[in-house]
Design a protein around this motif. Structure first.
Motif, short mmCIF file in Angstrom:
data_model
loop_
_atom_site.label_atom_id
_atom_site.label_comp_id
_atom_site.label_asym_id
_atom_site.label_seq_id
_atom_site.Cartn_x
_atom_site.Cartn_y
_atom_site.Cartn_z
N TYR A 180 93.15 -40.34 21.63
CA TYR A 180 94.42 -39.60 21.72
C TYR A 180 94.19 -38.09 21.63
O TYR A 180 94.89 -37.31 22.28
CB TYR A 180 95.41 -40.06 20.64
CG TYR A 180 96.18 -41.28 21.04
CD1 TYR A 180 97.14 -41.24 22.04
CD2 TYR A 180 95.97 -42.50 20.41
CE1 TYR A 180 97.86 -42.35 22.41
CE2 TYR A 180 96.69 -43.63 20.77
CZ TYR A 180 97.63 -43.55 21.77
OH TYR A 180 98.34 -44.66 22.14
N GLY A 210 95.39 -35.52 24.33
CA GLY A 210 96.17 -34.35 23.92
C GLY A 210 95.55 -33.05 24.38
O GLY A 210 96.25 -32.16 24.89
N ILE A 231 102.65 -38.76 22.72
CA ILE A 231 101.71 -39.62 22.00
C ILE A 231 102.43 -40.47 20.97
O ILE A 231 102.19 -41.67 20.84
CB ILE A 231 100.59 -38.77 21.34
CG1 ILE A 231 99.66 -38.19 22.43
CG2 ILE A 231 99.81 -39.59 20.33
CD1 ILE A 231 98.63 -37.21 21.91
N ALA A 281 101.10 -42.01 27.15
CA ALA A 281 101.02 -40.63 26.66
C ALA A 281 100.61 -39.69 27.77
O ALA A 281 101.18 -38.60 27.92
CB ALA A 281 100.04 -40.54 25.49
#
Length: 155
Positions: free
Chosen positions: A30, A34, A83, A97
């Motif tokens: 993640y 991101g 997310i 996401a």
């Protein structure tokens, strides 16, 4: 007897180690998604503004710094909510996401440009100015406000 109770209460549940490893892997994945979305967001802002935004920031242009910082914060709002709302298995969550984050970045950039057009703010002149220009706060506020709107729309 007391020692047996103490030892058994400190024992970890079966599969604890595997859960920790999977959790660390998910965090890392993640974080990569991101970071990718933040980079895409920065370059989307850079490509849609007059001049090279990254060069103006490195040169210390106060208005470019204010607007870029607000743009990055707005992108962070979008990425965090994308997310947070990515449910399901890890692969599905990462894809959601990524998809929602990319759509959010695109909508954010377009919305800020429309708002700049509607207010007739000459963003190029503001960014190139050597002195702080109060109108840069209007553009920065637009970034932050619209970033929050887009983030909530994702949820």
């Amino acid at each position: 007897m007391y020692d047996l109770i103490t030892v058994s209460s400190l024992a970890l549940e079966p599969g604890f180690g595997g859960n920790v490893v999977r959790g660390i892997g998910a965090i890392a994945l993640y974080a990569v998604v991101g970071l990718l979305l933040m980079l895409v967001g920065f370059y989307a802002i850079d490509l849609t503004t007059p001049g090279k935004l990254n060069e103006m920031v490195r040169a210390g242009s106060p208005n470019a710094v204010v607007i870029t910082a607000a743009g990055l914060l707005s992108m962070a709002f979008i990425v965090v909510v994308a997310i947070y709302n990515a449910a399901g298995k890890l692969t599905e969550g990462l894809l959601l996401a990524l998809i929602f984050g990319l759509v959010g970045v695109i909508v954010q950039v377009l919305a800020v440009r429309v708002l700049e057009w509607a207010t007739r703010i000459n963003i190029g002149a503001i960014l190139r100015a050597d002195q702080f220009t109060p109108a840069s706060l209007v553009v920065a506020s637009a970034h932050l406000g619209l970033g929050l709107v887009v983030a909530v729309a994702i949820s």
